[in-house]
Design an enzyme around this catalytic site. Structure first.
Site, mmCIF file in Angstrom:
data_model
loop_
_atom_site.group_PDB
_atom_site.id
_atom_site.type_symbol
_atom_site.label_atom_id
_atom_site.label_comp_id
_atom_site.label_asym_id
_atom_site.label_seq_id
_atom_site.Cartn_x
_atom_site.Cartn_y
_atom_site.Cartn_z
ATOM 1 N N PHE A 54 0.806 -1.223 0.000
ATOM 2 C CA PHE A 54 0.000 0.000 0.000
ATOM 3 C C PHE A 54 0.832 1.263 0.000
ATOM 4 O O PHE A 54 0.392 2.314 -0.463
ATOM 5 C CB PHE A 54 -0.938 0.015 1.218
ATOM 6 C CG PHE A 54 -0.243 0.318 2.518
ATOM 7 C CD1 PHE A 54 0.005 1.616 2.919
ATOM 8 C CD2 PHE A 54 0.177 -0.712 3.360
ATOM 9 C CE1 PHE A 54 0.665 1.900 4.116
ATOM 10 C CE2 PHE A 54 0.837 -0.455 4.549
ATOM 11 C CZ PHE A 54 1.074 0.864 4.924
ATOM 12 N N SER A 131 5.433 -7.417 3.801
ATOM 13 C CA SER A 131 5.904 -7.903 5.092
ATOM 14 C C SER A 131 6.608 -9.249 4.956
ATOM 15 O O SER A 131 6.390 -10.001 4.001
ATOM 16 C CB SER A 131 4.727 -8.047 6.059
ATOM 17 O OG SER A 131 3.878 -9.114 5.659
ATOM 18 N N CYS A 186 9.721 0.471 4.050
ATOM 19 C CA CYS A 186 10.686 -0.548 4.459
ATOM 20 C C CYS A 186 12.097 0.007 4.603
ATOM 21 O O CYS A 186 12.964 -0.659 5.153
ATOM 22 C CB CYS A 186 10.679 -1.718 3.477
ATOM 23 S SG CYS A 186 11.273 -1.298 1.828
ATOM 24 N N GLU A 288 9.421 -4.976 13.300
ATOM 25 C CA GLU A 288 9.165 -3.858 12.395
ATOM 26 C C GLU A 288 7.817 -3.240 12.774
ATOM 27 O O GLU A 288 6.768 -3.858 12.596
ATOM 28 C CB GLU A 288 9.138 -4.317 10.942
ATOM 29 C CG GLU A 288 8.924 -3.163 9.970
ATOM 30 C CD GLU A 288 8.928 -3.610 8.518
ATOM 31 O OE1 GLU A 288 9.415 -2.837 7.667
ATOM 32 O OE2 GLU A 288 8.447 -4.713 8.232
#
Length: 405
Positions: A54, A131, A186, A288
Protein backbone atom coordinates in the site's frame (compact mmCIF):
# COMPACT_ATOMS: atom_id res chain seq x y z
CA UNK A 1 6.16 15.49 -1.21
CA UNK A 2 6.85 11.84 -0.31
CA UNK A 3 4.30 10.64 -2.84
CA UNK A 4 5.61 12.91 -5.60
CA UNK A 5 9.14 11.80 -4.85
CA UNK A 6 8.16 8.16 -5.13
CA UNK A 7 6.67 8.73 -8.59
CA UNK A 8 9.96 10.28 -9.69
CA UNK A 9 11.79 7.22 -8.38
CA UNK A 10 9.44 4.98 -10.35
CA UNK A 11 10.01 6.98 -13.53
CA UNK A 12 13.75 6.44 -13.11
CA UNK A 13 13.11 2.71 -13.62
CA UNK A 14 11.10 3.48 -16.76
CA UNK A 15 14.08 5.45 -18.11
CA UNK A 16 16.39 2.57 -17.19
CA UNK A 17 14.13 0.09 -19.00
CA UNK A 18 14.25 2.23 -22.15
CA UNK A 19 17.89 1.15 -22.50
CA UNK A 20 16.94 -2.51 -22.73
CA UNK A 21 18.70 -3.25 -26.08
CA UNK A 22 22.02 -2.53 -24.39
CA UNK A 23 21.03 -4.38 -21.21
CA UNK A 24 20.05 -7.56 -23.07
CA UNK A 25 23.31 -7.86 -24.97
CA UNK A 26 24.77 -11.34 -24.58
CA UNK A 27 28.33 -12.67 -24.60
CA UNK A 28 30.27 -14.26 -27.45
CA UNK A 29 33.36 -16.43 -27.25
CA UNK A 30 34.97 -17.31 -30.57
CA UNK A 31 36.94 -20.48 -31.08
CA UNK A 32 36.36 -22.24 -27.77
CA UNK A 33 37.31 -25.41 -29.64
CA UNK A 34 38.26 -26.16 -33.23
CA UNK A 35 35.64 -24.39 -35.32
CA UNK A 36 33.34 -23.98 -32.30
CA UNK A 37 31.91 -20.71 -30.98
CA UNK A 38 29.83 -20.17 -27.83
CA UNK A 39 27.45 -17.32 -27.17
CA UNK A 40 24.68 -16.43 -24.73
CA UNK A 41 21.40 -14.59 -25.00
CA UNK A 42 18.69 -13.50 -22.60
CA UNK A 43 15.08 -14.38 -23.40
CA UNK A 44 11.81 -13.47 -21.62
CA UNK A 45 10.38 -15.84 -19.02
CA UNK A 46 6.73 -15.33 -20.11
CA UNK A 47 3.92 -14.13 -17.86
CA UNK A 48 5.17 -12.27 -14.78
CA UNK A 49 3.18 -11.13 -11.74
CA UNK A 50 3.75 -8.39 -9.20
CA UNK A 51 2.17 -8.23 -5.74
CA UNK A 52 2.72 -4.75 -4.32
CA UNK A 53 2.17 -2.96 -0.97
CA UNK A 54 0.00 0.00 0.00
CA UNK A 55 2.74 2.45 0.92
CA UNK A 56 4.08 3.25 -2.57
CA UNK A 57 1.27 2.32 -5.00
CA UNK A 58 2.99 3.97 -7.99
CA UNK A 59 6.70 3.49 -7.33
CA UNK A 60 6.81 -0.19 -6.39
CA UNK A 61 4.80 -1.39 -9.43
CA UNK A 62 7.14 0.75 -11.55
CA UNK A 63 10.07 -1.09 -9.99
CA UNK A 64 8.68 -4.19 -11.68
CA UNK A 65 6.56 -3.90 -14.81
CA UNK A 66 8.73 -1.53 -16.91
CA UNK A 67 11.68 -3.93 -16.72
CA UNK A 68 9.49 -6.99 -17.20
CA UNK A 69 7.77 -5.52 -20.27
CA UNK A 70 11.01 -4.23 -21.78
CA UNK A 71 12.48 -7.72 -21.47
CA UNK A 72 9.61 -9.08 -23.57
CA UNK A 73 7.26 -10.42 -20.91
CA UNK A 74 3.64 -9.67 -20.11
CA UNK A 75 2.76 -8.58 -16.58
CA UNK A 76 -0.11 -9.03 -14.12
CA UNK A 77 -0.17 -6.49 -11.28
CA UNK A 78 -2.01 -7.26 -8.04
CA UNK A 79 -1.99 -3.99 -6.04
CA UNK A 80 -2.72 -3.72 -2.34
CA UNK A 81 -6.42 -3.85 -1.58
CA UNK A 82 -5.86 -0.80 0.66
CA UNK A 83 -5.22 1.52 -2.33
CA UNK A 84 -6.12 -0.32 -5.54
CA UNK A 85 -6.86 2.61 -7.86
CA UNK A 86 -3.29 3.71 -8.58
CA UNK A 87 -2.42 0.43 -10.30
CA UNK A 88 -5.43 0.77 -12.56
CA UNK A 89 -4.43 4.31 -13.48
CA UNK A 90 -0.89 3.21 -14.33
CA UNK A 91 -2.28 0.57 -16.71
CA UNK A 92 -4.59 3.14 -18.33
CA UNK A 93 -1.66 5.50 -18.89
CA UNK A 94 0.43 2.71 -20.41
CA UNK A 95 -2.36 1.83 -22.85
CA UNK A 96 -2.79 5.52 -23.66
CA UNK A 97 0.95 5.66 -24.39
CA UNK A 98 0.58 2.85 -26.93
CA UNK A 99 1.20 -0.36 -25.00
CA UNK A 100 -0.81 -3.16 -26.62
CA UNK A 101 -3.73 -4.30 -24.51
CA UNK A 102 -3.02 -7.44 -22.56
CA UNK A 103 0.65 -6.66 -21.95
CA UNK A 104 -0.01 -5.00 -18.59
CA UNK A 105 -2.94 -6.32 -16.61
CA UNK A 106 -4.32 -5.36 -13.20
CA UNK A 107 -6.14 -7.81 -10.95
CA UNK A 108 -7.54 -6.42 -7.71
CA UNK A 109 -8.31 -8.68 -4.77
CA UNK A 110 -6.94 -10.21 -1.60
CA UNK A 111 -5.38 -13.56 -0.71
CA UNK A 112 -7.58 -15.42 -3.19
CA UNK A 113 -6.13 -13.39 -6.07
CA UNK A 114 -2.60 -13.87 -4.71
CA UNK A 115 -3.03 -17.64 -4.43
CA UNK A 116 -4.30 -17.83 -8.01
CA UNK A 117 -1.19 -16.05 -9.27
CA UNK A 118 1.04 -18.31 -7.18
CA UNK A 119 -0.56 -21.52 -8.40
CA UNK A 120 -1.58 -20.72 -11.98
CA UNK A 121 0.76 -22.62 -14.33
CA UNK A 122 0.71 -19.73 -16.84
CA UNK A 123 2.59 -17.44 -14.44
CA UNK A 124 6.35 -17.99 -14.65
CA UNK A 125 7.72 -15.39 -12.23
CA UNK A 126 6.39 -13.51 -9.20
CA UNK A 127 7.72 -10.30 -7.65
CA UNK A 128 6.61 -9.17 -4.19
CA UNK A 129 7.22 -6.27 -1.82
CA UNK A 130 5.64 -6.37 1.64
CA UNK A 131 5.90 -7.90 5.09
CA UNK A 132 8.22 -10.79 5.89
CA UNK A 133 5.49 -13.21 6.97
CA UNK A 134 3.57 -12.79 3.71
CA UNK A 135 6.78 -12.68 1.67
CA UNK A 136 7.93 -16.00 3.05
CA UNK A 137 4.52 -17.51 2.23
CA UNK A 138 4.68 -16.16 -1.32
CA UNK A 139 8.23 -17.41 -1.80
CA UNK A 140 7.55 -20.90 -0.49
CA UNK A 141 4.22 -21.28 -2.30
CA UNK A 142 5.50 -19.87 -5.58
CA UNK A 143 8.62 -22.04 -5.54
CA UNK A 144 6.51 -25.09 -4.74
CA UNK A 145 4.63 -24.42 -7.98
CA UNK A 146 7.85 -24.10 -9.95
CA UNK A 147 7.95 -20.33 -10.24
CA UNK A 148 10.80 -17.91 -10.05
CA UNK A 149 10.16 -15.66 -7.01
CA UNK A 150 11.71 -12.48 -5.62
CA UNK A 151 10.19 -11.35 -2.33
CA UNK A 152 11.42 -8.10 -0.77
CA UNK A 153 10.26 -8.05 2.82
CA UNK A 154 10.45 -6.39 6.23
CA UNK A 155 13.19 -4.33 7.80
CA UNK A 156 14.56 -2.83 10.97
CA UNK A 157 17.04 -0.27 9.73
CA UNK A 158 19.74 0.99 12.09
CA UNK A 159 21.44 4.37 11.91
CA UNK A 160 24.84 4.33 13.66
CA UNK A 161 25.87 7.70 15.11
CA UNK A 162 29.54 8.10 16.00
CA UNK A 163 30.70 10.85 18.41
CA UNK A 164 32.35 12.76 15.56
CA UNK A 165 29.18 12.93 13.43
CA UNK A 166 27.89 16.28 12.19
CA UNK A 167 24.98 16.41 14.63
CA UNK A 168 22.94 18.97 12.69
CA UNK A 169 23.10 16.77 9.60
CA UNK A 170 22.41 13.66 11.65
CA UNK A 171 19.29 15.07 13.33
CA UNK A 172 17.85 16.32 10.04
CA UNK A 173 18.52 12.94 8.44
CA UNK A 174 16.90 11.05 11.31
CA UNK A 175 13.78 13.22 11.16
CA UNK A 176 13.19 12.59 7.47
CA UNK A 177 14.14 8.91 7.58
CA UNK A 178 12.14 8.03 10.72
CA UNK A 179 8.99 10.10 10.22
CA UNK A 180 8.69 10.57 6.46
CA UNK A 181 5.69 8.66 5.07
CA UNK A 182 4.65 8.29 8.74
CA UNK A 183 7.35 5.62 9.04
CA UNK A 184 5.37 3.35 6.73
CA UNK A 185 8.22 2.31 4.44
CA UNK A 186 10.69 -0.55 4.46
CA UNK A 187 13.66 1.83 4.29
CA UNK A 188 12.59 3.91 7.29
CA UNK A 189 15.21 4.39 10.00
CA UNK A 190 13.56 2.99 13.12
CA UNK A 191 16.63 2.53 15.34
CA UNK A 192 19.32 5.12 16.07
CA UNK A 193 22.38 3.53 17.70
CA UNK A 194 24.57 6.09 19.43
CA UNK A 195 28.18 5.39 20.43
CA UNK A 196 28.60 6.51 24.04
CA UNK A 197 26.28 8.19 26.50
CA UNK A 198 27.19 11.76 25.56
CA UNK A 199 26.34 11.13 21.90
CA UNK A 200 23.02 9.64 22.94
CA UNK A 201 22.20 12.57 25.21
CA UNK A 202 22.96 15.11 22.50
CA UNK A 203 21.00 13.28 19.81
CA UNK A 204 17.89 12.94 21.98
CA UNK A 205 18.15 16.53 23.20
CA UNK A 206 18.19 17.81 19.63
CA UNK A 207 15.63 15.38 18.26
CA UNK A 208 12.91 15.78 20.89
CA UNK A 209 11.77 19.33 20.07
CA UNK A 210 11.79 18.61 16.33
CA UNK A 211 9.65 15.49 16.79
CA UNK A 212 7.23 17.41 19.01
CA UNK A 213 6.96 20.15 16.38
CA UNK A 214 6.09 17.81 13.49
CA UNK A 215 2.97 19.13 11.75
CA UNK A 216 0.60 16.20 11.36
CA UNK A 217 -2.36 16.56 9.03
CA UNK A 218 -4.14 15.38 5.89
CA UNK A 219 -2.14 15.19 2.67
CA UNK A 220 -4.45 17.81 1.14
CA UNK A 221 -2.86 20.36 3.47
CA UNK A 222 0.41 21.48 1.85
CA UNK A 223 1.76 22.41 5.28
CA UNK A 224 1.46 18.85 6.58
CA UNK A 225 4.76 17.13 7.29
CA UNK A 226 3.29 13.76 8.21
CA UNK A 227 -0.02 12.22 7.18
CA UNK A 228 -2.23 9.56 8.76
CA UNK A 229 -1.61 5.86 9.29
CA UNK A 230 -3.15 3.79 6.50
CA UNK A 231 -5.89 1.93 8.48
CA UNK A 232 -7.35 1.66 11.95
CA UNK A 233 -5.88 -1.85 12.22
CA UNK A 234 -2.38 -0.53 11.51
CA UNK A 235 -2.82 2.33 13.99
CA UNK A 236 -3.95 -0.04 16.73
CA UNK A 237 -0.94 -2.30 16.07
CA UNK A 238 1.47 0.65 16.36
CA UNK A 239 -0.21 1.83 19.57
CA UNK A 240 0.21 -1.68 20.95
CA UNK A 241 3.96 -1.54 20.34
CA UNK A 242 4.19 1.84 22.09
CA UNK A 243 2.44 0.34 25.13
CA UNK A 244 4.85 -2.61 25.06
CA UNK A 245 7.85 -0.30 24.92
CA UNK A 246 6.68 1.64 27.97
CA UNK A 247 5.92 -1.57 29.86
CA UNK A 248 9.40 -2.92 29.05
CA UNK A 249 11.05 0.13 30.61
CA UNK A 250 11.96 2.28 27.61
CA UNK A 251 11.69 6.03 28.10
CA UNK A 252 9.01 7.61 25.87
CA UNK A 253 10.60 11.04 25.38
CA UNK A 254 7.99 12.23 22.87
CA UNK A 255 4.48 10.79 23.00
CA UNK A 256 2.49 11.34 19.82
CA UNK A 257 -0.60 9.44 20.90
CA UNK A 258 -2.61 12.39 22.22
CA UNK A 259 -2.97 14.13 18.89
CA UNK A 260 -6.37 15.47 17.84
CA UNK A 261 -7.10 17.30 14.58
CA UNK A 262 -10.19 19.45 14.31
CA UNK A 263 -12.42 18.06 11.61
CA UNK A 264 -10.47 14.79 11.52
CA UNK A 265 -11.28 13.39 14.95
CA UNK A 266 -11.97 9.94 13.47
CA UNK A 267 -8.84 9.92 11.32
CA UNK A 268 -6.02 7.46 11.91
CA UNK A 269 -3.52 10.09 13.00
CA UNK A 270 -0.52 9.57 15.26
CA UNK A 271 2.18 12.07 16.11
CA UNK A 272 5.87 11.28 16.04
CA UNK A 273 7.08 9.10 18.91
CA UNK A 274 10.62 8.97 20.27
CA UNK A 275 11.91 6.30 22.65
CA UNK A 276 15.22 6.49 24.49
CA UNK A 277 17.22 3.85 26.40
CA UNK A 278 15.79 0.99 24.36
CA UNK A 279 17.40 -2.42 24.77
CA UNK A 280 17.74 -5.15 22.16
CA UNK A 281 15.33 -7.51 23.92
CA UNK A 282 12.35 -5.12 23.61
CA UNK A 283 9.71 -5.68 20.93
CA UNK A 284 10.04 -2.06 19.77
CA UNK A 285 13.63 -2.98 18.85
CA UNK A 286 13.16 -6.48 17.45
CA UNK A 287 9.96 -5.99 15.42
CA UNK A 288 9.16 -3.86 12.40
CA UNK A 289 6.61 -1.37 13.75
CA UNK A 290 5.95 0.34 10.39
CA UNK A 291 4.95 3.61 11.98
CA UNK A 292 6.41 6.95 13.19
CA UNK A 293 8.32 5.46 16.12
CA UNK A 294 12.08 5.94 16.51
CA UNK A 295 14.05 4.04 19.14
CA UNK A 296 17.41 5.26 20.45
CA UNK A 297 19.75 2.49 21.60
CA UNK A 298 23.03 3.37 23.31
CA UNK A 299 26.01 1.22 22.36
CA UNK A 300 29.19 0.95 24.41
CA UNK A 301 31.46 1.29 21.38
CA UNK A 302 31.63 0.86 17.61
CA UNK A 303 32.04 -2.93 17.79
CA UNK A 304 28.92 -3.19 19.94
CA UNK A 305 26.98 -1.12 17.41
CA UNK A 306 27.96 -3.18 14.38
CA UNK A 307 27.17 -6.33 16.35
CA UNK A 308 23.60 -5.07 16.81
CA UNK A 309 23.26 -4.47 13.09
CA UNK A 310 24.64 -7.86 12.12
CA UNK A 311 22.75 -9.91 14.69
CA UNK A 312 19.30 -8.53 13.82
CA UNK A 313 17.14 -10.87 11.74
CA UNK A 314 16.47 -8.18 9.12
CA UNK A 315 19.08 -6.88 6.72
CA UNK A 316 17.43 -4.36 4.42
CA UNK A 317 19.22 -1.05 4.99
CA UNK A 318 21.55 0.67 7.43
CA UNK A 319 23.49 3.93 7.69
CA UNK A 320 26.47 5.34 9.51
CA UNK A 321 27.02 9.01 10.36
CA UNK A 322 30.64 9.96 10.94
CA UNK A 323 33.50 12.12 9.68
CA UNK A 324 35.86 9.15 10.02
CA UNK A 325 36.49 7.64 6.59
CA UNK A 326 38.17 4.56 8.04
CA UNK A 327 35.15 3.78 10.24
CA UNK A 328 32.75 4.33 7.34
CA UNK A 329 34.76 2.07 5.04
CA UNK A 330 34.96 -0.65 7.67
CA UNK A 331 31.22 -0.41 8.33
CA UNK A 332 30.33 -0.59 4.64
CA UNK A 333 32.43 -3.73 4.31
CA UNK A 334 31.40 -5.56 7.48
CA UNK A 335 27.69 -4.72 7.76
CA UNK A 336 25.68 -7.79 6.77
CA UNK A 337 23.04 -5.61 5.15
CA UNK A 338 21.89 -5.24 1.54
CA UNK A 339 22.03 -1.44 1.30
CA UNK A 340 24.42 0.77 3.27
CA UNK A 341 24.41 4.56 3.56
CA UNK A 342 27.34 6.73 4.61
CA UNK A 343 26.00 10.04 5.96
CA UNK A 344 22.83 9.22 3.99
CA UNK A 345 19.91 7.86 6.04
CA UNK A 346 17.94 6.10 3.27
CA UNK A 347 20.41 4.39 0.91
CA UNK A 348 17.91 3.59 -1.86
CA UNK A 349 19.95 3.15 -5.05
CA UNK A 350 19.17 4.86 -8.34
CA UNK A 351 17.32 2.76 -10.91
CA UNK A 352 20.38 1.50 -12.79
CA UNK A 353 21.61 -0.12 -9.59
CA UNK A 354 19.51 -2.72 -7.78
CA UNK A 355 17.41 -2.60 -4.58
CA UNK A 356 17.24 -5.42 -2.06
CA UNK A 357 18.20 -6.68 1.38
CA UNK A 358 19.85 -9.62 3.10
CA UNK A 359 18.72 -12.14 5.70
CA UNK A 360 14.93 -12.16 6.27
CA UNK A 361 14.50 -8.97 4.27
CA UNK A 362 14.75 -10.89 0.98
CA UNK A 363 13.60 -14.31 -0.20
CA UNK A 364 15.02 -15.31 -3.57
CA UNK A 365 18.26 -14.63 -5.38
CA UNK A 366 17.56 -11.40 -7.24
CA UNK A 367 17.17 -7.77 -6.22
CA UNK A 368 14.65 -5.52 -7.97
CA UNK A 369 15.31 -3.16 -10.95
CA UNK A 370 18.80 -2.47 -12.28
CA UNK A 371 20.67 -5.39 -13.84
CA UNK A 372 19.32 -7.73 -11.15
CA UNK A 373 15.82 -6.94 -12.44
CA UNK A 374 16.87 -7.74 -16.01
CA UNK A 375 18.32 -11.06 -14.84
CA UNK A 376 15.12 -11.90 -12.93
CA UNK A 377 12.80 -11.22 -15.86
CA UNK A 378 14.92 -13.15 -18.38
CA UNK A 379 16.32 -16.64 -18.73
CA UNK A 380 19.89 -17.09 -19.85
CA UNK A 381 20.38 -19.36 -22.85
CA UNK A 382 23.85 -20.48 -23.95
CA UNK A 383 24.47 -21.79 -27.48
CA UNK A 384 27.53 -23.69 -28.60
CA UNK A 385 27.77 -24.00 -32.38
CA UNK A 386 29.99 -25.52 -35.06
CA UNK A 387 29.34 -24.84 -38.74
CA UNK A 388 30.85 -26.85 -41.59
CA UNK A 389 33.12 -24.50 -43.48
CA UNK A 390 32.00 -24.10 -47.08
CA UNK A 391 35.11 -22.08 -47.80
CA UNK A 392 37.40 -24.93 -46.74
CA UNK A 393 35.34 -27.44 -48.75
CA UNK A 394 35.85 -25.40 -51.90
CA UNK A 395 32.24 -24.22 -52.12
CA UNK A 396 31.73 -21.17 -54.31
CA UNK A 397 29.52 -18.40 -52.92
CA UNK A 398 27.60 -16.23 -55.36
CA UNK A 399 25.98 -13.01 -54.14
CA UNK A 400 23.11 -11.78 -56.32
CA UNK A 401 22.23 -8.17 -56.76
CA UNK A 402 19.00 -6.78 -55.36
CA UNK A 403 17.46 -6.78 -58.85
CA UNK A 404 18.14 -10.49 -59.28
CA UNK A 405 16.39 -11.23 -55.98
Amino acid sequence: PDAKGSVTRGLEVVEFACGIPHLLKGEYSEGVASGVDTFAMRQPVGVCAGITPFNFPAMVPMWMFPVALACGNTFVLKPSEKDPSCGLRLAELMIEAGLPKGCLNVVNGDKEAVDELLSNPTVAAVSFVGSTAIGQYIYETGCKHGKRVQALCGAKNHMIVLPDADMDQTVDAAMGAAYGSAGERCMAISVAVTIGQETGDELVRRLAPKVQALKVGPYTDAASEMGPIVTRESLDRILGYIDEGIAAGAELVVDGRDISLQGYEDGFFLGGCLFDRVSTDMSIYTDEIFGPVLSVVRADDYEHAIQMVNEHEYGNGTAIFTRDGDAARDFASRARIGMVGVNLPIPVPVAYHSFGGWKRSLFGDHYVHGMEGVRFYTRLKTITARWPSGIRAGTQFHFKSGAEH
